[in-house]
Scaffold this active site. Structure first.
Site, short mmCIF file in Angstrom:
data_model
loop_
_atom_site.label_atom_id
_atom_site.label_comp_id
_atom_site.label_asym_id
_atom_site.label_seq_id
_atom_site.Cartn_x
_atom_site.Cartn_y
_atom_site.Cartn_z
N GLU A 93 -2.64 2.47 -4.41
CA GLU A 93 -2.84 1.98 -5.78
C GLU A 93 -3.00 0.47 -5.81
O GLU A 93 -2.47 -0.23 -4.97
CB GLU A 93 -1.59 2.32 -6.61
N CYS A 106 -2.81 -6.77 -7.85
CA CYS A 106 -1.65 -6.38 -7.05
C CYS A 106 -2.13 -5.34 -6.05
O CYS A 106 -2.61 -4.27 -6.45
CB CYS A 106 -0.59 -5.82 -7.98
N CYS A 113 5.87 3.95 2.03
CA CYS A 113 6.76 2.86 2.46
C CYS A 113 7.99 3.48 3.09
O CYS A 113 8.40 4.57 2.70
CB CYS A 113 7.17 2.04 1.24
N CYS A 117 14.03 1.95 -0.91
CA CYS A 117 14.71 1.40 -2.08
C CYS A 117 14.88 2.52 -3.13
O CYS A 117 13.93 3.26 -3.40
CB CYS A 117 13.93 0.22 -2.68
N CYS A 120 12.46 2.91 -6.31
CA CYS A 120 11.01 2.73 -6.12
C CYS A 120 10.29 4.05 -5.84
O CYS A 120 10.72 4.82 -4.98
CB CYS A 120 10.78 1.75 -4.98
N GLY A 160 4.11 -0.36 -0.23
CA GLY A 160 4.32 -0.79 1.15
C GLY A 160 5.10 -2.07 1.28
O GLY A 160 5.32 -2.79 0.31
N GLU A 161 5.56 -2.31 2.50
CA GLU A 161 6.31 -3.53 2.80
C GLU A 161 5.40 -4.39 3.70
O GLU A 161 5.15 -4.04 4.86
CB GLU A 161 7.63 -3.15 3.51
N SER A 192 5.36 -10.29 -1.27
CA SER A 192 6.70 -9.85 -1.67
C SER A 192 7.34 -8.99 -0.59
O SER A 192 6.72 -8.07 -0.06
CB SER A 192 6.57 -9.04 -2.97
N SER A 215 12.58 -9.53 -2.93
CA SER A 215 13.17 -8.55 -3.84
C SER A 215 14.66 -8.52 -3.57
O SER A 215 15.11 -7.98 -2.56
CB SER A 215 12.55 -7.18 -3.57
N LEU A 216 15.42 -9.11 -4.47
CA LEU A 216 16.86 -9.25 -4.24
C LEU A 216 17.63 -8.13 -4.94
O LEU A 216 18.37 -7.39 -4.30
CB LEU A 216 17.30 -10.64 -4.73
N HIS A 217 17.50 -8.03 -6.22
CA HIS A 217 18.03 -6.94 -7.04
C HIS A 217 19.55 -6.80 -7.11
O HIS A 217 20.06 -5.99 -7.89
CB HIS A 217 17.43 -5.58 -6.63
N ASN A 291 11.48 -0.08 -14.09
CA ASN A 291 10.57 0.94 -14.59
C ASN A 291 11.16 2.31 -14.31
O ASN A 291 11.57 2.58 -13.18
CB ASN A 291 9.22 0.86 -13.86
N CYS A 334 4.46 0.39 -9.22
CA CYS A 334 4.43 0.85 -7.84
C CYS A 334 4.57 2.34 -7.53
O CYS A 334 5.62 2.92 -7.73
CB CYS A 334 5.64 0.18 -7.20
N1 SAH Z 1 7.99 -3.98 -0.29
C1 SAH Z 1 7.81 -5.19 -1.03
C2 SAH Z 1 6.64 -5.16 -2.00
C3 SAH Z 1 6.39 -3.92 -2.79
S1 SAH Z 1 7.46 -3.51 -4.10
C4 SAH Z 1 9.09 -5.58 -1.73
O1 SAH Z 1 10.07 -4.84 -1.64
O2 SAH Z 1 9.14 -6.64 -2.32
C5 SAH Z 1 7.07 -4.67 -5.37
C6 SAH Z 1 8.24 -5.03 -6.27
O3 SAH Z 1 8.48 -3.99 -7.24
C7 SAH Z 1 9.55 -5.24 -5.53
O4 SAH Z 1 10.24 -6.33 -6.08
C8 SAH Z 1 10.27 -3.94 -5.83
O5 SAH Z 1 11.64 -4.07 -5.61
C9 SAH Z 1 9.87 -3.69 -7.26
N2 SAH Z 1 10.03 -2.34 -7.75
C10 SAH Z 1 9.84 -1.18 -7.11
N3 SAH Z 1 10.08 -0.13 -7.92
C11 SAH Z 1 10.44 -0.64 -9.11
C12 SAH Z 1 10.81 -0.06 -10.36
N4 SAH Z 1 10.89 1.25 -10.52
N5 SAH Z 1 11.08 -0.91 -11.37
C13 SAH Z 1 11.01 -2.25 -11.19
N6 SAH Z 1 10.67 -2.84 -10.05
C14 SAH Z 1 10.38 -2.05 -9.02
#
Ligand code: SAH
Length: 348
Positions: A93, A106, A113, A117, A120, A160-161, A192, A215-217, A291, A334
């Site tokens: 995508e 994007c 991936c 996470c 995701c 993907g990462e 990212s 991506s810290l979260h 999301n 994503c």
């Molecule tokens: N693998 C990389 C890039 C792809 S994910 C990474 O982890 O950064 C792109 C971004 O979307 C990341 O910050 C990821 O944590 C976030 N993301 C994934 N699923 C999500 C969701 N359901 N809601 C909000 N952010 C999300």
């Protein structure tokens, strides 16, 4: 003999390969321009080459392009979401967003991936394969040609990462930035990562002008490990240390992505802890209301919670913004569309 992936070649590599089949130097410029500036998908589109030359190229090389499987345009904000089909029937995508400063795309770097996470959708079926540099580039070419626009900004934030496919991503960065290619400035590119620490150092040593997003979260190991398995390998303090060194060495600001999940990582305590963690660093926090993904139960934080979280970060002098949600009506986040498409076909 398998054909060579011509759009993943640097100009020097192309020049060398064409010399081997006795083509003069000016052909390299012509062919490179067809591939990278015009983004053609077949040798037949290279109309200033003779038919026999096109056939000769077709025998030795392949253009790894992608086709539009589905396209959705948001009625709310004209964000476009593409589901692309790759040569082997896999899907990725891309999301095209219109901003005041231009078009941002994007792009995906892998099919699926393996980072796992919890929030995701891209990672639900694991990783299937890496994308080649040409397949990452093709997402830009297809979007540009389809909408008849120029993409000015690229974010490696799709499926993907990027650091799990770093060799191809490096090649992509080189090619997309190339004067005779799309000539995109590194300053208009963001990469990212979920936090693969050794690759952060490697990127630092490349001294590029791109923006690194992390991506810290979550602000501590317990919470972060429960959301992001990678944290068990590279914990928060190791990650933040790498980020501090990165900003000091490159003088480039890091952008920390923080998905706001109701009742999980959005408390006042989390905001205070996050402020302490990032204090004094050249950085910026991007809060993203999570999301909803069908396969999990996470719920986005409400507006009041978001506001409170922002106010605590601001009080502690941390730069923060809340990301505008684009393309809500087209499942723009994503992995959602690919997942749905595969399920509809009876896959996983
Ligand atoms: N693998 C990389 C890039 C792809 S994910 C990474 O982890 O950064 C792109 C971004 O979307 C990341 O910050 C990821 O944590 C976030 N993301 C994934 N699923 C999500 C969701 N359901 N809601 C909000 N952010 C999300």
């Amino acid at each position: 003999m398998s054909k060579v992936d011509i759009k993943s070649m640097t100009k020097d590599e192309l020049s060398f390969a064409l010399a081997e089949i006795n083509l003069p130097k000016f052909r390299t410029n012509q062919i490179f321009s067809w591939l990278h500036q015009k983004g053609v998908s077949s040798f037949d589109e290279m109309t200033n080459l003779s038919k026999s030359l096109r056939e000769q190229l077709d025998e030795k090389f392949v253009i790894r392009s992608c086709e539009i499987e589905t396209k959705r345009v948001s009625k709310e904000d004209s964000t476009v979401k593409y589901l692309f089909r790759l040569y082997d029937g896999e899907y990725v995508e891309s999301v095209l967003m219109k901003y005041k400063y231009g078009y941002s795309l994007c792009v995906s770097t892998q099919v699926g991936c393996r980072m796992g996470c919890k929030f995701c959708a891209s990672t639900l079926g694991g990783v299937i394969r890496n994308l080649s540099a040409s397949e990452i580039l093709s997402q830009i070419h297809m979007a540009q040609n389809d909408e008849n626009i120029r993409v000015s900004h690229v974010v490696l934030m799709g499926m993907g990462e990027p650091f799990d496919n770093f060799e191809n991503v490096k090649k992509f960065l080189y090619l997309v930035n190339c004067d005779d290619g799309l000539n995109l400035s590194m300053r208009n590119i963001s990469l990212s990562t979920c936090g693969i620490v050794p690759s952060i150092y490697e990127l630092m040593d490349m001294n590029l002008q791109l923006t690194l997003s992390v991506s810290l979260h979550a602000p501590n190991d317990n919470l972060r490990s429960s959301l992001m398995p990678i944290n068990k390998k590279y914990g928060v303090s190791e990650l933040i240390k790498a980020c501090r060194i990165y900003t000091e060495k490159t003088s480039r600001r890091i952008s920390f992505e923080y998905s706001m999940i109701s009742g999980v990582n959005d408390s006042d305590e989390c905001a205070e802890e996050l402020s302490k963690l990032l204090k004094g660093m050249l950085c910026h926090v991007n809060l993203i209301p999570v999301n909803n993904v069908r396969e999990n139960n996470y719920v986005r934080s409400d507006d009041n919670r978001l506001k409170k979280f922002v106010s605590i970060l601001e009080k502690n002098s941390i730069n923060v913004t809340v990301r505008r949600t684009l393309g809500k009506d087209i499942e723009a986040s994503c992995g959602q569309l690919r997942k749905k498409h595969i399920s509809a076909q009876g896959g996983n």
